[in-house]
Write a protein that holds these residues in place. Structure first.
Motif, PDB file in Angstrom:
ATOM      1  N   ASN A  22      54.301  55.160  88.950  1.00 35.96           N
ATOM      2  CA  ASN A  22      53.971  54.058  88.066  1.00 35.96           C
ATOM      3  C   ASN A  22      52.476  53.964  87.778  1.00 35.96           C
ATOM      4  OD1 ASN A  22      55.324  52.355  86.449  1.00 35.96           O
ATOM      5  ND2 ASN A  22      55.012  50.557  87.755  1.00 35.96           N
ATOM      6  N   LEU A  23      51.841  55.102  87.766  1.00 34.97           N
ATOM      7  CA  LEU A  23      50.422  55.149  87.422  1.00 34.97           C
ATOM      8  C   LEU A  23      50.304  55.496  85.948  1.00 34.97           C
ATOM      9  CD1 LEU A  23      49.098  57.337  90.363  1.00 34.97           C
ATOM     10  CD2 LEU A  23      48.740  54.904  90.058  1.00 34.97           C
ATOM     11  N   PRO A  24      49.427  54.817  85.208  1.00 28.91           N
ATOM     12  CA  PRO A  24      49.278  55.188  83.807  1.00 28.91           C
ATOM     13  C   PRO A  24      48.408  56.446  83.693  1.00 28.91           C
ATOM     14  CG  PRO A  24      47.956  53.255  84.329  1.00 28.91           C
ATOM     15  CD  PRO A  24      48.564  53.727  85.624  1.00 28.91           C
ATOM     16  N   MET A  25      49.024  57.547  83.340  1.00 31.42           N
ATOM     17  CA  MET A  25      48.285  58.789  83.141  1.00 31.42           C
ATOM     18  C   MET A  25      48.276  59.066  81.650  1.00 31.42           C
ATOM     19  SD  MET A  25      47.538  59.872  86.181  1.00 31.42           S
ATOM     20  CE  MET A  25      47.064  61.562  85.912  1.00 31.42           C
ATOM     21  N   PRO A  26      47.103  59.223  81.037  1.00 30.04           N
ATOM     22  CA  PRO A  26      47.091  59.482  79.599  1.00 30.04           C
ATOM     23  C   PRO A  26      47.774  60.806  79.269  1.00 30.04           C
ATOM     24  CG  PRO A  26      44.875  59.627  80.532  1.00 30.04           C
ATOM     25  CD  PRO A  26      45.781  59.223  81.645  1.00 30.04           C
ATOM     26  N   ALA A  27      48.646  60.779  78.257  1.00 28.24           N
ATOM     27  CA  ALA A  27      49.354  62.005  77.875  1.00 28.24           C
ATOM     28  C   ALA A  27      49.278  62.190  76.373  1.00 28.24           C
ATOM     29  CB  ALA A  27      50.811  61.945  78.308  1.00 28.24           C
ATOM     30  N   VAL A  28      49.277  63.448  75.956  1.00 22.63           N
ATOM     31  CA  VAL A  28      49.396  63.771  74.541  1.00 22.63           C
ATOM     32  C   VAL A  28      50.704  64.541  74.408  1.00 22.63           C
ATOM     33  CG1 VAL A  28      47.898  65.801  74.916  1.00 22.63           C
ATOM     34  CG2 VAL A  28      48.332  65.026  72.604  1.00 22.63           C
ATOM     35  N   TRP A  29      51.436  64.282  73.316  1.00 18.50           N
ATOM     36  CA  TRP A  29      52.743  64.925  73.157  1.00 18.50           C
ATOM     37  C   TRP A  29      52.598  66.124  72.239  1.00 18.50           C
ATOM     38  CZ3 TRP A  29      57.396  63.002  75.363  1.00 18.50           C
ATOM     39  CH2 TRP A  29      57.199  61.881  76.178  1.00 18.50           C
ATOM     40  N   VAL A  30      53.039  67.281  72.717  1.00 22.03           N
ATOM     41  CA  VAL A  30      53.005  68.496  71.898  1.00 22.03           C
ATOM     42  C   VAL A  30      54.427  69.009  71.740  1.00 22.03           C
ATOM     43  CG1 VAL A  30      52.113  70.854  71.693  1.00 22.03           C
ATOM     44  CG2 VAL A  30      50.666  69.074  72.700  1.00 22.03           C
ATOM     45  N   LEU A  31      54.955  68.922  70.529  1.00 25.48           N
ATOM     46  CA  LEU A  31      56.330  69.328  70.217  1.00 25.48           C
ATOM     47  C   LEU A  31      57.315  68.753  71.229  1.00 25.48           C
ATOM     48  CD1 LEU A  31      55.743  73.066  69.157  1.00 25.48           C
ATOM     49  CD2 LEU A  31      55.766  71.026  67.711  1.00 25.48           C
ATOM     50  N   GLY A  32      57.122  67.480  71.541  1.00 19.42           N
ATOM     51  CA  GLY A  32      58.070  66.777  72.409  1.00 19.42           C
ATOM     52  C   GLY A  32      57.767  66.830  73.891  1.00 19.42           C
ATOM     53  N   VAL A  33      56.732  67.580  74.276  1.00 18.52           N
ATOM     54  CA  VAL A  33      56.415  67.715  75.708  1.00 18.52           C
ATOM     55  C   VAL A  33      55.136  66.927  76.025  1.00 18.52           C
ATOM     56  CG1 VAL A  33      55.800  69.334  77.556  1.00 18.52           C
ATOM     57  CG2 VAL A  33      57.486  70.001  75.812  1.00 18.52           C
TER      58      VAL A  33
END
Ligand code: UDP
Length: 255
Positions: free
Chosen positions: A8-19
């Protein structure tokens, strides 16, 4: 975009083709691993490169796996490039081999137990021996070649569970290793408060054991490690043609 991890930690993510890909450094990935192990439970990390992302387009179980992991590190310049197209400058490439070494260093400081599963007969033991030399005090909970074959799974699960590792590195190549972990990690839940992290590591044991040579650092720095691997292992060309379609699709699509 923010992905809530298992902790439950907010980790910044970017989505690349659904991943989802997390914008973490090697040091931050280790800090998260430490927090997750101290917090208990089982968690999966993946080292995502363009081949992973393309395989996941066709393999829904693999896509599902990559969406449920606690952490997906950007392993491959193609991933950094695709993220930049989406307006996110990932701070660094996190190669699986470097993350595995950093995790071993952390494990040795905590006296945490590490299991090396996969690769050809004898390679996991050699890689573990090398890690124990580099990180004195590293507790090698076990090593085993095994295989991702379903008929071997329960025997391997029992073997790993008996060793009670804090870290489990699996070298069966992607997507087999990552799907194997998604399916079997819950069965390896440790009998203690501290948790377990499983991570697929591909050819990392081969590099550490000296069975395969890694590209010189200048080649890594200019982002051509994939080309070096193609030169060393030409049979990879068919696998690496997916890089062209990755480049094409990652450029056209923005999600
Ligand atoms: N491997 C294995 N069992 C299998 C298939 C592969 O132990 O059924 C091992 C193989 O020996 C190698 C690793 O998995 O050590 C995969 O390496 P590869 O370079 O293909 O993985 P990548 O780094 O490209 O994901």
């Amino acid at each position: 975009m923010t992905l809530r991890t298992a902790a439950n930690l907010p980790m910044p993510a970017v989505w690349v083709l659904g991943v989802p890909i997390h914008n973490v450094t090697v040091a931050e990935a280790c800090a998260l691993a430490e927090e997750l192990i101290l917090g208990g439970g089982v968690h999966q990390f993946a080292t995502v490169n363009p081949e992973f992302i393309m395989a996941a387009q066709r393999d829904t179980a693999f896509m599902e796996t990559l969406r449920r992991t606690a952490l997906n590190v950007p392993d491959g310049v193609g991933v950094l490039w695709a993220a930049r197209r989406r307006g996110v400058v990932l701070r660094e490439r996190v190669p699986g081999v470097e993350l595995m070494q950093a995790l071993c260093a952390m494990a040795s400081a905590h006296r945490w137990r590490v299991f090396f599963l996969g690769a050809r007969e004898g390679v996991a033991a050699k890689a573990a021996g090398e890690m124990a030399l580099r990180y004195p005090g590293l507790v090698v909970a076990g090593t085993f070649a095994g295989s991702p074959r379903p008929d071997e799974a329960m025997g391997i699960v029992a073997r790993v569970r008996a060793a009670q590792p804090h870290l489990l590195f699996v070298a069966y190549g992607a997507p087999a290793q990552d799907k194997w972990l998604a399916q079997h990690l819950p069965l390896i839940a440790p009998d203690r408060n501290e948790g377990l992290i499983g991570m697929g590591v591909g050819g990392t044991f081969d590099f550490i054991a000296g069975v395969q040579r890694r590209a010189p650092s200048w080649v890594q720095q200019v982002g051509l490690e994939w080309l070096y691997r193609l030169w060393r292992q030409p049979w990879r060309w068919r696998r690496q043609t997916v890089l062209l379609s990755f480049a094409w699709r990652a450029m056209l699509k923005s999600s």
